[in-house]
Design an enzyme around this catalytic site. Structure first.
Site, PDB file in Angstrom:
ATOM      1  CB  SER A  61      -2.958 -10.159   6.801  1.00  0.00           C
ATOM      2  OG  SER A  61      -1.961  -9.204   7.025  1.00  0.00           O
ATOM      3  CE  LYS A  64      -3.096  -7.563   9.723  1.00  0.00           C
ATOM      4  NZ  LYS A  64      -2.688  -6.808   8.549  1.00  0.00           N
ATOM      5  CE1 TYR A 189      -0.634  -8.204  13.307  1.00  0.00           C
ATOM      6  CE2 TYR A 189       1.694  -7.696  13.073  1.00  0.00           C
ATOM      7  CZ  TYR A 189       0.440  -7.804  12.527  1.00  0.00           C
ATOM      8  OH  TYR A 189       0.244  -7.544  11.189  1.00  0.00           O
ATOM      9  CE1 TYR A 241      -4.131  -5.599   4.722  1.00  0.00           C
ATOM     10  CE2 TYR A 241      -3.728  -7.340   3.149  1.00  0.00           C
ATOM     11  CZ  TYR A 241      -3.745  -6.873   4.441  1.00  0.00           C
ATOM     12  OH  TYR A 241      -3.387  -7.695   5.432  1.00  0.00           O
ATOM     13  CB  VAL A 259       2.504 -10.961   2.981  1.00  0.00           C
ATOM     14  CG1 VAL A 259       1.963  -9.579   2.721  1.00  0.00           C
ATOM     15  CG2 VAL A 259       2.927 -11.133   4.423  1.00  0.00           C
TER      16      VAL A 259
HETATM   17  O1  DON Z   1       2.633  -7.492   9.953  1.00  0.00           O
HETATM   18  C1  DON Z   1       2.990  -7.865   8.844  1.00  0.00           C
HETATM   19  O2  DON Z   1       3.474  -7.107   8.039  1.00  0.00           O
HETATM   20  C2  DON Z   1       2.769  -9.327   8.472  1.00  0.00           C
HETATM   21  N1  DON Z   1       3.002 -10.157   9.607  1.00  0.00           N
HETATM   22  C3  DON Z   1       1.378  -9.551   7.984  1.00  0.00           C
HETATM   23  C4  DON Z   1       1.006  -8.670   6.825  1.00  0.00           C
HETATM   24  C5  DON Z   1       0.134  -9.290   5.828  1.00  0.00           C
HETATM   25  O3  DON Z   1      -0.072 -10.480   5.717  1.00  0.00           O
HETATM   26  C6  DON Z   1      -0.427  -8.355   4.869  1.00  0.00           C
HETATM   27  N2  DON Z   1      -1.130  -9.100   3.886  1.00  0.00           N
HETATM   28  N3  DON Z   1      -1.335  -9.066   2.765  1.00  0.00           N
END
Ligand code: DON
Length: 305
Positions: A61, A64, A189, A241, A259
């Site tokens: 993320s 982003k 994405y 978040y 993550v």
């Molecule tokens: O889209 C997803 O779920 C992951 N590629 C990225 C999510 C993420 O890193 C949320 N972070 N804490």
């Protein structure tokens, strides 16, 4: 400084045992839980680091805010804000609930998955490959690292198991909030999330934001102070978040987590910070990484509030 950083790495390593490595993307589950590293780069370019700073992990993320910067450069803010809102949700990053209930079915912000997917759809390029290449080149430029690449195994794993992201993207498409081919946007994405970085790469991006878009190595202006403000405001209000409020109180500067275990932070006029610790708390933030940042913020009095 070096002694202090070495000390907090040792002090907070055991905290990782209380967290869990992300498992909803199967390939991420293979990561060693007790890795921990931190890099600080001040705005003169001096680097301080300790722990597992050479370890490659996927950006997830943290892509982003970076892709948002590129989308702003490509389209201007008016067009970007047609697709995403400016408000925090207080919901988990992959939450779908407000897409149906909120006005215009527009994602509330670009730090949650739904908003990020809409922003990815705005990246310019005539083919999917060209769009990914443009994202990669932008990241190479702002990290001063020409070796940046996609981790193919993580990408395949995300693409195979990203059912919730796919459902959000199709929902958004139905309401006209995704430009172009949905499957293509999703693959971009998934690839942007699977780009590998180190804590040093993240610290360079944080330092660039700390100088509001002026590269600390070359002095080149890469984006406007206005775009820097937009991205930092999102990081401050929704970068961690549904843990963003607690982070503001305990740490107190704009940050974005992923993550994969990374956290990218920026302290205006002072420094960029990159942290990596793959064991996560319930909200998806690096559990030992949060402790490192809390200690550092207190020690150097970095809170902006
Ligand atoms: O889209 C997803 O779920 C992951 N590629 C990225 C999510 C993420 O890193 C949320 N972070 N804490």
């Amino acid at each position: 400084m070096q002694l202090y950083l070495d000390g907090i790495i040792e002090q907070f390593k055991p905290v990782a045992m209380q967290g869990k490595v992300a498992s909803y993307i199967p390939e991420l589950e293979k990561t060693n839980k007790d890795l921990l590293g931190i890099t600080l780069i001040d705005t003169t370019g001096t680097i301080y680091e300790s722990g597992d700073t050479m370890h490659l992990f996927t950006i997830q993320s943290i892509s982003k805010p970076i892709v948002l910067l590129l989308a702003l450069i490509d389209n201007g803010e008016e067009r970007v804000f047609e697709k995403v809102g400016k408000e925090p949700t207080g919901d988990p990053f992959n939450s779908i609930v407000r897409l149906e209930t909120f006005d215009e079915h527009k994602p509330l912000n670009p730090m949650i998955n739904a908003g990020a997917i809409s922003v990815t759809a705005l990246i310019k390029g005539s083919t999917m490959e060209e769009k990914i290449e443009r994202i990669l080149s932008f990241i190479k430029k702002i990290t001063h690292n020409q070796n940046i690449k996609v981790n193919e195994a993580v990408y395949q794993s995300e693409s195979k198991t990203g059912y919730r992201n796919r459902s959000m993207a199709y929902f958004l498409k139905d309401f006209g909030n995704i430009e172009g081919d949905v499957d293509e946007v999703l693959e971009i994405y998934f690839k942007q999330c699977s780009i590998e970085v180190t804590t040093r790469d993240l610290a360079y991006i944080g330092a660039l934001l700390a100088r509001d878009g002026v590269d600390i190595v070359t002095g080149e202006r890469i984006f406007s102070a206005r775009y820097s403000r937009i991205v930092k405001s999102y990081m401050a209000t929704c970068g961690m978040y549904d843990g963003s409020g607690e982070f503001a109180i305990n740490v107190g500067f704009p940050a974005k987590s992923g993550v994969g275990g990374g956290i990218m932070c920026t302290v205006l006029g002072q420094m960029g910070i990159g942290v990596f610790g793959p064991a996560l708390d319930r909200k998806g933030n690096s559990i030992a990484g949060l402790k490192l940042l809390e200690s550092l913020s207190k020690k150097l009095e970095l809170s902006i509030y």
